[in-house]
Scaffold this motif. Structure first.
Motif, PDB file in Angstrom:
ATOM      1  N   SER A   1       7.136  -2.784   8.640  1.00  0.00           N
ATOM      2  CA  SER A   1       5.857  -2.912   9.346  1.00  0.00           C
ATOM      3  C   SER A   1       4.764  -3.549   8.498  1.00  0.00           C
ATOM      4  O   SER A   1       3.956  -4.317   8.993  1.00  0.00           O
TER       5      SER A   1
ATOM      6  N   VAL B   1       0.865  -1.192   0.000  1.00  0.00           N
ATOM      7  CA  VAL B   1       0.000   0.000   0.000  1.00  0.00           C
ATOM      8  C   VAL B   1       0.899   1.238   0.000  1.00  0.00           C
ATOM      9  O   VAL B   1       1.853   1.311   0.770  1.00  0.00           O
TER      10      VAL B   1
ATOM     11  N   ASP C   1       3.377   6.218  -3.842  1.00  0.00           N
ATOM     12  CA  ASP C   1       4.050   7.511  -4.011  1.00  0.00           C
ATOM     13  C   ASP C   1       5.381   7.388  -4.731  1.00  0.00           C
ATOM     14  O   ASP C   1       5.944   8.386  -5.164  1.00  0.00           O
TER      15      ASP C   1
ATOM     16  N   ASP D   1       9.204   3.877  10.444  1.00  0.00           N
ATOM     17  CA  ASP D   1       9.457   2.624   9.724  1.00  0.00           C
ATOM     18  C   ASP D   1       9.819   2.948   8.284  1.00  0.00           C
ATOM     19  O   ASP D   1      10.079   2.042   7.503  1.00  0.00           O
TER      20      ASP D   1
ATOM     21  N   ASP E   1      -7.628  14.767   9.579  1.00  0.00           N
ATOM     22  CA  ASP E   1      -7.648  14.203   8.225  1.00  0.00           C
ATOM     23  C   ASP E   1      -8.282  15.282   7.362  1.00  0.00           C
ATOM     24  O   ASP E   1      -9.118  16.044   7.855  1.00  0.00           O
TER      25      ASP E   1
ATOM     26  N   GLY F   1      -7.531   7.080   7.874  1.00  0.00           N
ATOM     27  CA  GLY F   1      -8.036   6.115   6.898  1.00  0.00           C
ATOM     28  C   GLY F   1      -8.012   4.715   7.490  1.00  0.00           C
ATOM     29  O   GLY F   1      -8.262   4.533   8.686  1.00  0.00           O
TER      30      GLY F   1
ATOM     31  N   SER G   1      -7.739   9.033  -1.712  1.00  0.00           N
ATOM     32  CA  SER G   1      -6.631   9.502  -0.879  1.00  0.00           C
ATOM     33  C   SER G   1      -5.596  10.297  -1.665  1.00  0.00           C
ATOM     34  O   SER G   1      -4.816  11.039  -1.081  1.00  0.00           O
TER      35      SER G   1
ATOM     36  N   THR H   1       4.827   5.664  10.395  1.00  0.00           N
ATOM     37  CA  THR H   1       4.921   4.447   9.587  1.00  0.00           C
ATOM     38  C   THR H   1       4.390   4.711   8.180  1.00  0.00           C
ATOM     39  O   THR H   1       4.193   3.778   7.410  1.00  0.00           O
ATOM     40  N   ALA H   2       4.133   6.005   7.853  1.00  0.00           N
ATOM     41  CA  ALA H   2       3.500   6.320   6.557  1.00  0.00           C
ATOM     42  C   ALA H   2       4.557   6.461   5.466  1.00  0.00           C
ATOM     43  O   ALA H   2       4.764   5.524   4.674  1.00  0.00           O
TER      44      ALA H   2
ATOM     45  N   ASN I   1      -2.139  -4.731   4.247  1.00  0.00           N
ATOM     46  CA  ASN I   1      -1.239  -4.754   5.417  1.00  0.00           C
ATOM     47  C   ASN I   1      -1.624  -3.704   6.464  1.00  0.00           C
ATOM     48  O   ASN I   1      -0.794  -3.287   7.260  1.00  0.00           O
ATOM     49  N   VAL I   2      -2.888  -3.326   6.457  1.00  0.00           N
ATOM     50  CA  VAL I   2      -3.292  -2.219   7.338  1.00  0.00           C
ATOM     51  C   VAL I   2      -3.251  -2.615   8.822  1.00  0.00           C
ATOM     52  O   VAL I   2      -2.884  -1.800   9.675  1.00  0.00           O
TER      53      VAL I   2
HETATM   54  P1  NAI Z   1      -6.060   5.133   3.347  1.00  0.00           P
HETATM   55  O1  NAI Z   1      -6.184   5.648   1.961  1.00  0.00           O
HETATM   56  O2  NAI Z   1      -7.067   4.183   3.854  1.00  0.00           O
HETATM   57  O3  NAI Z   1      -6.010   6.359   4.379  1.00  0.00           O
HETATM   58  C1  NAI Z   1      -5.259   7.502   4.177  1.00  0.00           C
HETATM   59  C2  NAI Z   1      -5.946   8.651   4.895  1.00  0.00           C
HETATM   60  O4  NAI Z   1      -5.117   9.813   4.746  1.00  0.00           O
HETATM   61  C3  NAI Z   1      -7.311   8.989   4.292  1.00  0.00           C
HETATM   62  O5  NAI Z   1      -8.278   9.076   5.328  1.00  0.00           O
HETATM   63  C4  NAI Z   1      -7.098  10.336   3.624  1.00  0.00           C
HETATM   64  O6  NAI Z   1      -8.240  11.163   3.643  1.00  0.00           O
HETATM   65  C5  NAI Z   1      -5.962  10.912   4.455  1.00  0.00           C
HETATM   66  N1  NAI Z   1      -5.221  11.943   3.752  1.00  0.00           N
HETATM   67  C6  NAI Z   1      -4.805  11.977   2.454  1.00  0.00           C
HETATM   68  N2  NAI Z   1      -4.172  13.131   2.199  1.00  0.00           N
HETATM   69  C7  NAI Z   1      -4.208  13.854   3.348  1.00  0.00           C
HETATM   70  C8  NAI Z   1      -3.743  15.141   3.691  1.00  0.00           C
HETATM   71  N3  NAI Z   1      -3.153  15.932   2.799  1.00  0.00           N
HETATM   72  N4  NAI Z   1      -3.940  15.557   4.952  1.00  0.00           N
HETATM   73  C9  NAI Z   1      -4.588  14.775   5.845  1.00  0.00           C
HETATM   74  N5  NAI Z   1      -5.049  13.540   5.578  1.00  0.00           N
HETATM   75  C10 NAI Z   1      -4.861  13.095   4.336  1.00  0.00           C
HETATM   76  O7  NAI Z   1      -4.601   4.538   3.425  1.00  0.00           O
HETATM   77  P2  NAI Z   1      -4.005   3.508   4.502  1.00  0.00           P
HETATM   78  O8  NAI Z   1      -4.217   2.121   4.033  1.00  0.00           O
HETATM   79  O9  NAI Z   1      -4.476   3.892   5.846  1.00  0.00           O
HETATM   80  O10 NAI Z   1      -2.440   3.836   4.355  1.00  0.00           O
HETATM   81  C11 NAI Z   1      -1.935   5.119   4.659  1.00  0.00           C
HETATM   82  C12 NAI Z   1      -0.490   5.223   4.252  1.00  0.00           C
HETATM   83  O11 NAI Z   1       0.301   4.395   5.080  1.00  0.00           O
HETATM   84  C13 NAI Z   1      -0.193   4.721   2.829  1.00  0.00           C
HETATM   85  O12 NAI Z   1      -0.471   5.694   1.855  1.00  0.00           O
HETATM   86  C14 NAI Z   1       1.276   4.413   2.921  1.00  0.00           C
HETATM   87  O13 NAI Z   1       2.045   5.565   2.631  1.00  0.00           O
HETATM   88  C15 NAI Z   1       1.476   4.034   4.379  1.00  0.00           C
HETATM   89  N6  NAI Z   1       1.703   2.580   4.540  1.00  0.00           N
HETATM   90  C16 NAI Z   1       2.898   2.180   5.076  1.00  0.00           C
HETATM   91  C17 NAI Z   1       3.176   0.842   5.186  1.00  0.00           C
HETATM   92  C18 NAI Z   1       4.461   0.357   5.799  1.00  0.00           C
HETATM   93  O14 NAI Z   1       4.814  -0.799   5.609  1.00  0.00           O
HETATM   94  N7  NAI Z   1       5.161   1.171   6.560  1.00  0.00           N
HETATM   95  C19 NAI Z   1       2.234  -0.190   4.702  1.00  0.00           C
HETATM   96  C20 NAI Z   1       0.970   0.355   4.270  1.00  0.00           C
HETATM   97  C21 NAI Z   1       0.750   1.692   4.153  1.00  0.00           C
END
Ligand code: NAI
Length: 351
Positions: free
Chosen positions: A301, A90, A93, A275, A189, A168, A344, A249-250, A114-115
Protein backbone atom coordinates in the motif's frame (compact mmCIF):
# COMPACT_ATOMS: atom_id res chain seq x y z
CA UNK A 1 31.65 5.99 4.70
CA UNK A 2 30.09 2.62 4.14
CA UNK A 3 26.38 2.78 3.36
CA UNK A 4 24.48 -0.51 3.38
CA UNK A 5 21.04 -0.57 1.79
CA UNK A 6 18.66 -3.53 2.17
CA UNK A 7 15.76 -3.57 -0.31
CA UNK A 8 13.36 -6.04 -1.88
CA UNK A 9 14.47 -7.92 -5.00
CA UNK A 10 12.84 -6.32 -8.04
CA UNK A 11 13.87 -8.78 -10.79
CA UNK A 12 12.79 -8.02 -14.35
CA UNK A 13 10.09 -5.60 -13.21
CA UNK A 14 12.80 -3.36 -11.74
CA UNK A 15 15.46 -3.67 -14.46
CA UNK A 16 12.88 -2.69 -17.08
CA UNK A 17 11.35 0.12 -15.01
CA UNK A 18 13.70 2.66 -13.39
CA UNK A 19 10.73 4.15 -11.53
CA UNK A 20 10.78 1.13 -9.20
CA UNK A 21 13.19 3.03 -6.98
CA UNK A 22 12.36 0.93 -3.91
CA UNK A 23 13.78 -2.25 -5.48
CA UNK A 24 17.39 -3.28 -4.93
CA UNK A 25 18.17 -3.00 -8.65
CA UNK A 26 17.43 0.76 -8.61
CA UNK A 27 18.51 1.26 -4.99
CA UNK A 28 16.59 4.51 -4.32
CA UNK A 29 18.65 6.23 -7.01
CA UNK A 30 21.65 6.08 -4.68
CA UNK A 31 24.29 4.84 -7.17
CA UNK A 32 23.91 8.09 -9.18
CA UNK A 33 23.43 10.25 -6.06
CA UNK A 34 26.58 8.92 -4.37
CA UNK A 35 28.76 8.93 -7.51
CA UNK A 36 32.00 10.82 -6.97
CA UNK A 37 31.29 11.48 -3.29
CA UNK A 38 33.85 8.91 -2.09
CA UNK A 39 31.48 6.63 -0.18
CA UNK A 40 31.09 2.87 -0.52
CA UNK A 41 27.56 1.68 -1.35
CA UNK A 42 26.52 -1.93 -0.69
CA UNK A 43 23.05 -2.97 -1.87
CA UNK A 44 21.63 -6.18 -0.42
CA UNK A 45 18.44 -8.19 -0.68
CA UNK A 46 19.64 -10.71 1.90
CA UNK A 47 18.57 -9.33 5.27
CA UNK A 48 20.17 -12.08 7.33
CA UNK A 49 23.65 -13.61 6.75
CA UNK A 50 24.93 -11.06 4.19
CA UNK A 51 23.71 -8.13 6.25
CA UNK A 52 25.39 -9.60 9.34
CA UNK A 53 28.68 -9.89 7.41
CA UNK A 54 28.66 -6.16 6.61
CA UNK A 55 27.58 -4.88 10.04
CA UNK A 56 31.04 -4.58 11.67
CA UNK A 57 32.09 -1.69 9.38
CA UNK A 58 28.74 -0.18 8.35
CA UNK A 59 28.30 3.57 9.05
CA UNK A 60 24.81 4.08 7.61
CA UNK A 61 22.11 1.45 7.20
CA UNK A 62 19.07 2.04 4.99
CA UNK A 63 16.15 -0.38 5.40
CA UNK A 64 12.52 -0.49 4.31
CA UNK A 65 9.33 -1.71 6.01
CA UNK A 66 8.25 -3.53 2.85
CA UNK A 67 11.18 -5.98 3.08
CA UNK A 68 12.23 -5.40 6.66
CA UNK A 69 15.76 -6.08 7.79
CA UNK A 70 15.09 -6.64 11.49
CA UNK A 71 17.63 -4.37 13.21
CA UNK A 72 17.68 -6.14 16.55
CA UNK A 73 19.76 -5.20 19.59
CA UNK A 74 22.09 -8.11 18.71
CA UNK A 75 22.66 -6.66 15.22
CA UNK A 76 23.18 -3.17 16.66
CA UNK A 77 25.79 -4.61 19.03
CA UNK A 78 27.63 -6.04 16.02
CA UNK A 79 27.80 -2.61 14.32
CA UNK A 80 30.15 -0.38 16.36
CA UNK A 81 30.46 2.24 13.56
CA UNK A 82 26.73 2.58 12.95
CA UNK A 83 25.61 6.21 13.30
CA UNK A 84 22.48 6.47 11.18
CA UNK A 85 19.64 4.04 10.38
CA UNK A 86 17.14 5.30 7.81
CA UNK A 87 13.77 3.80 6.93
CA UNK A 88 12.79 4.19 3.27
CA UNK A 89 9.10 4.55 4.08
CA UNK A 90 7.12 5.11 7.30
CA UNK A 91 7.18 2.80 10.36
CA UNK A 92 10.46 1.98 12.08
CA UNK A 93 9.21 -0.84 14.31
CA UNK A 94 11.59 -3.29 12.61
CA UNK A 95 14.38 -1.42 14.41
CA UNK A 96 15.00 -1.90 18.14
CA UNK A 97 14.55 1.79 18.98
CA UNK A 98 15.60 1.47 22.61
CA UNK A 99 18.85 -0.25 21.58
CA UNK A 100 19.48 2.39 18.90
CA UNK A 101 18.97 5.12 21.52
CA UNK A 102 21.32 3.35 23.94
CA UNK A 103 24.03 3.25 21.23
CA UNK A 104 23.40 6.90 20.27
CA UNK A 105 22.37 5.91 16.74
CA UNK A 106 20.06 8.32 14.92
CA UNK A 107 16.96 6.65 13.44
CA UNK A 108 14.85 8.51 10.91
CA UNK A 109 12.05 7.69 8.49
CA UNK A 110 10.55 9.60 5.58
CA UNK A 111 7.51 10.91 7.45
CA UNK A 112 4.54 11.62 5.22
CA UNK A 113 6.03 10.05 2.08
CA UNK A 114 3.27 7.49 1.56
CA UNK A 115 0.40 8.59 3.78
CA UNK A 116 -1.99 9.27 0.89
CA UNK A 117 -0.98 5.97 -0.75
CA UNK A 118 -1.94 4.06 2.41
CA UNK A 119 -5.15 6.01 3.08
CA UNK A 120 -6.34 5.27 -0.48
CA UNK A 121 -5.51 1.58 0.02
CA UNK A 122 -7.36 1.43 3.35
CA UNK A 123 -10.50 2.93 1.80
CA UNK A 124 -10.17 0.46 -1.09
CA UNK A 125 -9.91 -2.46 1.35
CA UNK A 126 -12.94 -1.30 3.38
CA UNK A 127 -14.93 -1.15 0.14
CA UNK A 128 -13.54 -4.50 -1.07
CA UNK A 129 -14.86 -6.18 2.10
CA UNK A 130 -18.13 -4.28 2.32
CA UNK A 131 -19.00 -4.90 -1.36
CA UNK A 132 -17.77 -8.53 -1.24
CA UNK A 133 -15.53 -7.67 -4.20
CA UNK A 134 -12.97 -10.53 -4.08
CA UNK A 135 -15.49 -13.43 -4.16
CA UNK A 136 -17.42 -11.70 -6.97
CA UNK A 137 -14.21 -11.18 -8.96
CA UNK A 138 -13.24 -14.83 -8.37
CA UNK A 139 -16.53 -15.91 -9.94
CA UNK A 140 -15.57 -14.05 -13.11
CA UNK A 141 -12.21 -15.83 -13.30
CA UNK A 142 -13.86 -19.18 -12.62
CA UNK A 143 -16.41 -18.77 -15.44
CA UNK A 144 -19.30 -18.61 -12.93
CA UNK A 145 -22.32 -16.25 -12.66
CA UNK A 146 -23.98 -16.68 -9.26
CA UNK A 147 -25.45 -13.33 -8.34
CA UNK A 148 -27.23 -14.58 -5.21
CA UNK A 149 -24.03 -16.02 -3.78
CA UNK A 150 -22.07 -12.82 -4.47
CA UNK A 151 -24.60 -10.31 -3.18
CA UNK A 152 -25.69 -12.23 -0.11
CA UNK A 153 -22.65 -10.68 1.60
CA UNK A 154 -22.60 -7.31 -0.24
CA UNK A 155 -23.55 -4.04 1.48
CA UNK A 156 -23.54 -0.29 0.92
CA UNK A 157 -20.97 1.58 2.99
CA UNK A 158 -23.37 4.51 3.31
CA UNK A 159 -24.81 4.84 6.81
CA UNK A 160 -22.30 2.45 8.40
CA UNK A 161 -20.19 3.30 11.45
CA UNK A 162 -16.46 3.27 10.70
CA UNK A 163 -13.84 3.43 13.45
CA UNK A 164 -10.33 4.76 12.90
CA UNK A 165 -7.71 3.59 15.39
CA UNK A 166 -4.70 5.93 15.28
CA UNK A 167 -5.71 9.40 14.06
CA UNK A 168 -2.36 10.60 12.75
CA UNK A 169 -1.38 11.45 9.20
CA UNK A 170 -2.89 8.33 7.60
CA UNK A 171 -5.87 8.13 9.96
CA UNK A 172 -6.83 11.73 9.17
CA UNK A 173 -6.41 11.26 5.44
CA UNK A 174 -8.56 8.13 5.65
CA UNK A 175 -11.26 10.11 7.50
CA UNK A 176 -11.23 12.79 4.79
CA UNK A 177 -11.60 10.14 2.09
CA UNK A 178 -14.32 8.21 3.95
CA UNK A 179 -16.50 11.20 4.81
CA UNK A 180 -18.06 11.57 1.33
CA UNK A 181 -19.45 8.02 1.71
CA UNK A 182 -21.83 9.43 4.36
CA UNK A 183 -20.58 7.20 7.14
CA UNK A 184 -20.61 7.80 10.87
CA UNK A 185 -16.92 8.28 11.76
CA UNK A 186 -15.53 7.44 15.20
CA UNK A 187 -11.88 7.38 16.23
CA UNK A 188 -9.50 6.42 19.00
CA UNK A 189 -5.99 7.73 19.52
CA UNK A 190 -4.05 8.09 22.73
CA UNK A 191 -3.76 11.76 21.85
CA UNK A 192 -7.20 13.28 21.36
CA UNK A 193 -7.58 15.88 18.58
CA UNK A 194 -8.86 19.36 19.39
CA UNK A 195 -12.58 20.08 19.14
CA UNK A 196 -11.95 22.10 15.98
CA UNK A 197 -9.96 19.28 14.36
CA UNK A 198 -12.72 16.80 15.24
CA UNK A 199 -15.32 19.15 13.77
CA UNK A 200 -13.38 19.69 10.53
CA UNK A 201 -12.74 15.95 10.06
CA UNK A 202 -16.26 15.02 11.13
CA UNK A 203 -15.07 12.44 13.68
CA UNK A 204 -16.17 11.60 17.24
CA UNK A 205 -13.79 10.36 19.93
CA UNK A 206 -14.26 7.13 21.90
CA UNK A 207 -11.92 5.13 24.07
CA UNK A 208 -10.89 1.95 22.25
CA UNK A 209 -13.02 -0.57 24.13
CA UNK A 210 -16.02 1.70 23.81
CA UNK A 211 -15.43 2.25 20.08
CA UNK A 212 -14.93 -1.41 19.09
CA UNK A 213 -18.48 -2.79 19.58
CA UNK A 214 -20.07 0.25 17.89
CA UNK A 215 -18.36 -0.16 14.51
CA UNK A 216 -19.35 -1.92 11.30
CA UNK A 217 -15.77 -1.43 10.07
CA UNK A 218 -12.53 -0.54 11.82
CA UNK A 219 -9.34 0.61 10.13
CA UNK A 220 -6.05 0.58 12.06
CA UNK A 221 -3.50 3.39 11.62
CA UNK A 222 -1.32 3.48 14.74
CA UNK A 223 2.36 2.49 14.76
CA UNK A 224 3.57 -0.83 16.14
CA UNK A 225 5.06 -0.14 19.57
CA UNK A 226 5.24 -2.18 22.78
CA UNK A 227 1.84 -0.57 23.57
CA UNK A 228 0.11 -1.63 20.34
CA UNK A 229 1.72 -5.06 19.90
CA UNK A 230 -1.32 -7.38 20.07
CA UNK A 231 -3.72 -4.44 20.64
CA UNK A 232 -6.40 -6.35 18.73
CA UNK A 233 -6.17 -9.44 20.90
CA UNK A 234 -8.79 -12.20 21.11
CA UNK A 235 -10.98 -10.27 23.55
CA UNK A 236 -11.08 -7.17 21.37
CA UNK A 237 -11.61 -9.16 18.15
CA UNK A 238 -14.52 -10.98 19.76
CA UNK A 239 -15.89 -7.69 21.11
CA UNK A 240 -16.33 -6.43 17.52
CA UNK A 241 -19.85 -6.40 16.07
CA UNK A 242 -20.80 -9.77 14.57
CA UNK A 243 -20.09 -9.66 10.82
CA UNK A 244 -18.05 -6.43 10.96
CA UNK A 245 -14.91 -5.78 8.91
CA UNK A 246 -11.38 -5.06 10.08
CA UNK A 247 -8.74 -3.39 7.93
CA UNK A 248 -5.10 -3.14 8.97
CA UNK A 249 -2.58 -1.35 6.83
CA UNK A 250 -0.48 -0.43 9.91
CA UNK A 251 1.47 -3.48 11.11
CA UNK A 252 0.64 -7.19 11.25
CA UNK A 253 1.55 -7.64 14.90
CA UNK A 254 -1.11 -5.18 16.05
CA UNK A 255 -3.61 -8.00 15.41
CA UNK A 256 -3.29 -11.40 17.12
CA UNK A 257 -2.53 -13.87 14.30
CA UNK A 258 -4.42 -16.96 15.45
CA UNK A 259 -7.27 -15.16 17.23
CA UNK A 260 -8.01 -13.39 13.94
CA UNK A 261 -8.22 -16.71 12.06
CA UNK A 262 -10.59 -18.00 14.75
CA UNK A 263 -12.77 -14.86 14.63
CA UNK A 264 -13.12 -15.22 10.85
CA UNK A 265 -13.77 -18.97 10.97
CA UNK A 266 -16.46 -18.48 13.62
CA UNK A 267 -18.06 -15.66 11.60
CA UNK A 268 -17.50 -13.13 14.37
CA UNK A 269 -15.77 -10.93 11.78
CA UNK A 270 -17.29 -10.61 8.33
CA UNK A 271 -13.90 -10.04 6.74
CA UNK A 272 -10.34 -8.87 7.23
CA UNK A 273 -8.20 -6.93 4.80
CA UNK A 274 -4.64 -6.20 5.69
CA UNK A 275 -1.52 -5.12 3.90
CA UNK A 276 0.91 -6.01 6.64
CA UNK A 277 2.14 -9.27 8.11
CA UNK A 278 4.55 -10.68 10.62
CA UNK A 279 7.11 -11.76 9.65
CA UNK A 280 7.66 -10.26 6.22
CA UNK A 281 7.76 -11.76 3.70
CA UNK A 282 5.03 -14.02 5.10
CA UNK A 283 5.94 -17.71 4.76
CA UNK A 284 3.84 -19.73 2.27
CA UNK A 285 1.99 -21.43 5.14
CA UNK A 286 1.15 -18.21 7.04
CA UNK A 287 -2.43 -18.81 8.30
CA UNK A 288 -3.64 -15.43 7.03
CA UNK A 289 -3.07 -16.58 3.44
CA UNK A 290 -5.86 -19.16 3.68
CA UNK A 291 -8.26 -17.81 6.35
CA UNK A 292 -11.84 -17.20 5.17
CA UNK A 293 -13.16 -13.87 3.88
CA UNK A 294 -9.89 -12.01 3.61
CA UNK A 295 -8.68 -9.44 1.09
CA UNK A 296 -4.98 -9.33 1.95
CA UNK A 297 -2.20 -7.68 -0.04
CA UNK A 298 1.56 -8.30 0.37
CA UNK A 299 2.61 -4.96 1.96
CA UNK A 300 2.26 -2.84 -1.14
CA UNK A 301 0.00 0.00 0.00
CA UNK A 302 2.75 2.48 0.82
CA UNK A 303 4.97 1.77 -2.15
CA UNK A 304 3.17 3.04 -5.22
CA UNK A 305 5.46 4.49 -7.89
CA UNK A 306 4.70 7.99 -6.58
CA UNK A 307 5.51 6.95 -3.00
CA UNK A 308 8.78 5.34 -4.10
CA UNK A 309 9.91 8.61 -5.66
CA UNK A 310 9.01 10.50 -2.47
CA UNK A 311 10.85 8.14 -0.13
CA UNK A 312 13.87 7.87 -2.46
CA UNK A 313 14.10 11.70 -2.49
CA UNK A 314 13.72 11.72 1.30
CA UNK A 315 16.55 9.23 1.81
CA UNK A 316 18.81 11.30 -0.46
CA UNK A 317 17.91 14.43 1.50
CA UNK A 318 18.79 12.69 4.80
CA UNK A 319 22.13 11.49 3.42
CA UNK A 320 23.01 14.90 1.96
CA UNK A 321 22.35 16.57 5.33
CA UNK A 322 24.21 13.84 7.24
CA UNK A 323 27.30 14.15 5.01
CA UNK A 324 27.21 17.94 5.42
CA UNK A 325 26.95 17.64 9.22
CA UNK A 326 23.51 19.32 9.18
CA UNK A 327 20.52 18.17 11.24
CA UNK A 328 17.97 15.95 9.50
CA UNK A 329 14.42 17.15 8.85
CA UNK A 330 12.88 17.36 12.33
CA UNK A 331 9.69 15.50 11.38
CA UNK A 332 11.75 12.54 10.15
CA UNK A 333 13.50 11.85 13.46
CA UNK A 334 12.48 8.80 15.49
CA UNK A 335 15.60 8.42 17.66
CA UNK A 336 18.03 11.28 18.17
CA UNK A 337 20.57 12.28 20.79
CA UNK A 338 20.15 8.98 22.66
CA UNK A 339 16.34 9.37 23.01
CA UNK A 340 13.19 8.25 21.22
CA UNK A 341 11.91 11.66 20.07
CA UNK A 342 9.02 10.92 17.70
CA UNK A 343 5.69 11.77 19.42
CA UNK A 344 4.16 8.59 17.99
CA UNK A 345 6.79 6.34 19.55
CA UNK A 346 8.06 8.26 22.58
CA UNK A 347 5.08 7.40 24.82
CA UNK A 348 5.84 3.68 24.45
CA UNK A 349 9.54 4.21 25.08
CA UNK A 350 9.33 6.87 27.79
CA UNK A 351 11.33 4.73 30.26
P1 NAI B 1 1.56 9.18 12.49
O1 NAI B 1 2.70 9.20 13.45
O2 NAI B 1 1.23 10.40 11.74
O3 NAI B 1 0.23 8.71 13.25
C1 NAI B 1 0.18 7.66 14.14
C2 NAI B 1 -0.94 7.94 15.13
O4 NAI B 1 -1.03 6.80 16.01
C3 NAI B 1 -0.66 9.16 16.01
O5 NAI B 1 -1.80 10.01 16.01
C4 NAI B 1 -0.41 8.58 17.39
O6 NAI B 1 -0.84 9.42 18.44
C5 NAI B 1 -1.21 7.29 17.32
N1 NAI B 1 -0.75 6.30 18.29
C6 NAI B 1 0.52 5.95 18.63
N2 NAI B 1 0.50 5.01 19.59
C7 NAI B 1 -0.80 4.77 19.87
C8 NAI B 1 -1.45 3.93 20.80
N3 NAI B 1 -0.76 3.17 21.65
N4 NAI B 1 -2.79 3.93 20.81
C9 NAI B 1 -3.49 4.75 19.99
N5 NAI B 1 -2.93 5.57 19.08
C10 NAI B 1 -1.60 5.58 19.04
O7 NAI B 1 1.88 7.97 11.53
P2 NAI B 1 1.25 7.66 10.08
O8 NAI B 1 2.08 8.31 9.04
O9 NAI B 1 -0.20 7.93 10.12
O10 NAI B 1 1.51 6.08 10.00
C11 NAI B 1 0.91 5.20 10.92
C12 NAI B 1 1.47 3.81 10.76
O11 NAI B 1 1.04 3.27 9.52
C13 NAI B 1 3.00 3.74 10.69
O12 NAI B 1 3.59 3.75 11.97
C14 NAI B 1 3.21 2.43 9.98
O13 NAI B 1 3.25 1.36 10.91
C15 NAI B 1 1.98 2.29 9.11
N6 NAI B 1 2.30 2.51 7.68
C16 NAI B 1 2.08 1.47 6.81
C17 NAI B 1 2.42 1.60 5.49
C18 NAI B 1 2.17 0.50 4.50
O14 NAI B 1 2.74 0.52 3.42
N7 NAI B 1 1.30 -0.45 4.80
C19 NAI B 1 3.05 2.83 4.98
C20 NAI B 1 3.12 3.89 5.95
C21 NAI B 1 2.80 3.70 7.26
Amino acid sequence: MKIVVVLYPGGKAATSNPKLLGAAENALGLPAFLKGKGHKLVVLTDKEAKLDKHLPDTDVLVTTPFWPAYVTKERIAQAPNLKLVLTAGVGSDHIDLAAAAAHNITVAEITGCNVVSVAEHAVMQILALCRNFIPSYKQVLEGRWDIAEAVSRAHDLEGKTVGIVGMGRIGQRSAIRLRPFDVNLLYYDFRRLTTVEEEVLGVRYHLLDDLIPRCDAITIHCPLTPETDGLFNRDRLFAMKRGSWLVNTARGRIVDTLALVEALKKGRLGGYAGDVWYPQPAPPDHPWRTMPNHAMTPHVSGTTLEAQKRYADGIQDCLARFFAGKPLERDYLIVDGGKVVSPSYSYAFKG
